[in-house]
Design a protein around this motif. Structure first.
Motif, PDB file in Angstrom:
ATOM      1  N   LYS A  12       0.846  -1.193   0.000  1.00 40.47           N
ATOM      2  CA  LYS A  12       0.000   0.000   0.000  1.00 40.47           C
ATOM      3  C   LYS A  12       0.879   1.240   0.000  1.00 40.47           C
ATOM      4  N   LYS A  13       0.603   2.102  -0.967  1.00 39.67           N
ATOM      5  CA  LYS A  13       1.406   3.307  -1.152  1.00 39.67           C
ATOM      6  C   LYS A  13       0.624   4.518  -0.668  1.00 39.67           C
ATOM      7  N   PHE A  14       1.287   5.409   0.054  1.00 34.12           N
ATOM      8  CA  PHE A  14       0.658   6.674   0.454  1.00 34.12           C
ATOM      9  C   PHE A  14       1.521   7.828   0.001  1.00 34.12           C
ATOM     10  N   TRP A  50       5.865   3.654   1.235  1.00 35.60           N
ATOM     11  CA  TRP A  50       5.099   2.421   1.423  1.00 35.60           C
ATOM     12  C   TRP A  50       4.578   2.355   2.850  1.00 35.60           C
TER      13      TRP A  50
END
Lengths: 401, 307
Positions: A12-14, A50
């Motif tokens: 999950k990328k922010f 990440w």
């Protein structure tokens, strides 16, 4: 159909900060986002990080997985993926069965509506059919203990009442999959106990459960397995005990044993047991080394016991207080026996070198932890060994012994 | 500047060193829409509950309560009447009661449109704790703004029903067109609301755009006047506004009792109405509803990251 929770190699990328700002970039970006397939490059662009990297786990019915780790480790992100609030950047996230989420249990409350109206609103938001809410309405009210305030707008509730009502609704879900995030500390002590009892009941059903909490003793009690997360990665997978040990060692290591020069240094700490009953004695041995010089004279070796859950110091002592003088140059061992007259929980046992002259900590030594179990029933922090008698009838008028 | 794929090193698993797992494939549009509809259908009780919530909030702590539902369209209608009085004074033509009735009907429809999109646009950002913490199909929030406004407008319309006979407006067979026209209005409004609400999560500009539309859009829509009042070009312009044919259609069907399949051409040869306009509006309404639903579905999972 039985419930199942499965994360398969989830990433999950922010972004740090804001994404886009102005309308000029907005419309093309929005349209692109809507119509184009996600861009295929798998790396990080500038300003991205990440939140989760390659996280996999499976939780089957009857299993309860605890996620622990420092803030920002990715625990809540993992839960949000499981809830369906977000989707993974890569990998697969499968949740089968009706999800019960004990997360932000009062998020749907509207301050202007009454308790009664909010029970229906929040219940529906959590996915309960209206018929079911009606069926369980009395139970919910009973559990919350807020019957007299049912027709009061929630804005007049105290924050404790707010939380109790929210929890009472969530506690009456009939989940096939259960997700729990930091709802263990609601209301006063009595309600907390009741809530914890209810959570234990829910967890012990034959359903998959994921728990996120900083209350480590809750993880030990509720979970069959645990994952220690750090910066979005799995640092350790194992029993709750193993993960908590690793986590607490990490926490204490993060503060660092201080690299400065000191005439006295603590090399190791050893606890006689990993778990004791409340009231039992715990052996603690510190080993260290001193140069025996004049500077060492004004130093004291200290032992501090802290409640892991809150970080509160419950007990601290040192060679000075104990009337012990450090020996001359060379290695030494300090042996202590502590009577653990404390409530159950996980306690950190830390060591430190203390500068008596300047009244400050010079060096932080190694640390360990111990779990205090059951013992005789009491509430609060400290066992006061009550001696009690109960008188009856006319003999009550009198004196305090 | 957007970096290209080449600038960015591919990510590898920190534990196993394996390349990143495949990204989830995006389902085709129709499949996505279908999934979205099923999701919404499964949550219809939530739609009802949120609508009730919004109605309660709107009326319980307001001194005038439900009267607001009547007052808002009434003020719009009064403004329209003012303008119409001015126009008739300039033209030296008398005002007829059906004209005023037509304005009142369109005022109610316009209040529905503006009310729904202005509440709907803010619905996601106003319910932040829900959007970031609890799962349910997000479209429920803007759609509940639309349904709330539907109830609200129904109250206004009921008041209108009492007044219309006073203007000698009778019952025509053409009233059968009204449900279709209202359906088009709701579809168009829902589509626009979904787009505006989603847009407002990412860019607060959306709110300002919608504010402009709700305050000044009325001058580009045949509400205060009939489409024919602006000459051949003006008429076409007003009817090319997708709401134009819907509003004109409502007036023709309710006030004039005009069958909507029959065109109206005035003495100068200007087409004031034709069924083609209705088809055009229907295309817009259905298209916008589809596009709005699809766009919303495709961005709803990033709301929690962006708000």
């Amino acid at each position: 159909m039985s419930g199942l929770i499965e994360l398969e190699r989830v990433w999950k990328k922010f972004r740090y900060g804001e994404g886009h700002g102005r309308l000029r970039d907005a419309i093309p970006a929005l349209v692109r986002r809507a119509l184009r397939r996600p861009d295929p490059d798998a790396g990080l662009h500038r300003g991205e990080f990440w939140a989760l990297q390659d996280l996999s786990f499976t939780v089957r019915p009857g299993q309860a997985l605890g996620l622990i780790g420092p803030n920002g480790a990715g625990k809540s992100t993992a839960l949000k993926l499981l809830c369906g609030i977000m989707r993974p950047t890569a990998g697969r996230c499968t949740v089968r069965g009706r999800v019960g989420a004990l997360i932000e249990v009062a998020a749907g409350f509207h301050p202007d509506l009454t308790g009664r109206e909010n029970i229906y609103l929040q219940g529906t938001i959590m996915g309960m059919p209206r018929r079911e809410i009606t069926g369980k309405f009395d139970e919910i009210v009973d559990f919350s203990g807020l019957a007299p305030f049912l027709e009061t707008p929630v804005k007049r509730y105290s924050s404790g009442m707010h939380a109790r009502l929210g929890f009472a609704i969530a506690a009456h879900l009939e989940p096939e999959v259960l997700l729990i995030d930091e709802v263990l500390a609601v209301g006063d002590a009595a309600f907390q106990e009741k809530a914890f009892g209810r959570i234990t009941e829910l967890v012990q059903q034959d359903i998959p459960v994921v728990v996120v909490s900083h209350q480590l003793d809750a993880i030990t009690t509720l979970c069959t397995r645990a994952l220690l997360l750090d910066q979005g990665q799995v640092a350790l997978a194992g029993t709750p005990q193993e993960c908590i040990t690793a986590y607490l060692h990490g926490v204490t290591a993060a503060h660092g044993p201080g690299s400065g020069d000191s005439p006295v240094r603590i090399l190791g700490i050893h606890l006689g047991r990993a778990a004791v009953e409340s009231g039992q004695r715990l052996g603690v041995e510190l080993t260290g080394v001193t140069d025996g010089g004049p500077a060492a004279d004004r130093l004291s070796v200290r032992v501090r016991v802290r409640l892991a859950q809150t970080g509160e110091t419950v007990f601290e002592t040192g060679t000075t207080q104990l009337g012990l003088a450090l020996p001359g140059a060379g290695e030494f061992a300090l042996q202590l026996e502590l009577q653990m007259n404390v409530a159950r929980g996980i306690y950190l046992v830390e060591s430190a070198v203390w500068d008596r002259l300047h009244g400050r900590q010079l060096l932080r030594g190694p640390s360990s932890y111990v779990e205090v179990r059951g013992g005789p029933p009491f509430e609060g922090l400290v066992q006061m060994h009550p001696r009690a008698r109960l008188l009856s009838g006319s003999s009550t008028a009198g004196h305090v012994p | 500047m957007t970096p290209t794929a080449l600038d960015v090193p591919e990510s590898r698993s920190p534990t196993t060193g394996a390349p990143m797992a495949p990204r989830p494939a995006r389902p085709p549009a129709l499949q996505d829409l279908w999934a979205s509809m099923r999701d919404l259908a499964g949550h219809h009780e939530l739609l009802v509950e949120l609508t009730k919530r919004d109605l309660r909030i709107r009326y319980t702590q307001a001194a005038m309560g439900v009267l607001w539902a009547v007052l808002t369209p009434l003020v719009v209608a009064l403004s329209g009447w003012m303008i119409r009085f001015g126009m008739s004074y300039l033209a030296g033509a008398p005002i007829r009661a059906p004209e005023l009735a037509g304005i009142a009907i369109k005022a109610v429809a316009w209040s529905f449109f503006t009310g729904a999109i202005s509440f709907g646009t803010l619905s996601l950002t106003a319910n932040l704790p829900l959007v970031t913490k609890v799962y349910f199909p997000r479209a429920i929030l803007p759609l509940s703004a639309v349904t709330t406004q539907m109830v609200d407008t129904a109250i206004g319309a009921a008041a209108l029903l009492v007044v219309l006979p006073l203007a000698h407006i009778g019952v025509h067979r053409t009233l059968l067109w009204v449900p279709l026209l209202l359906a088009l209005l709701v579809l168009f409004t829902s589509g626009l609301t979904l787009i505006a609400a989603a847009g407002n999560v990412f860019y607060r500009d959306a709110k300002h755009v919608i504010q402009l539309v709700t305050s000044f859009g009325i001058f580009f829509t045949p509400v205060f006047f009939d489409a024919g009042a602006f000459g051949p070009r003006g008429t076409r312009f007003l009817l090319l506004n997708p709401l134009g044919p819907v509003f004109e259609g409502l007036r023709l069907a309710i006030v004039d009792g005009h069958p909507l399949l029959v065109p109206i051409v005035n003495a100068e040869g200007t087409v004031l109405w034709s069924a083609a306009y209705l088809g055009y509006a229907a295309l817009w309404a259905v298209g916008l509803a589809f596009f709005g639903a699809l766009l919303f579905r495709r961005v709803e999972f990033s709301f929690a990251e962006y708000v």
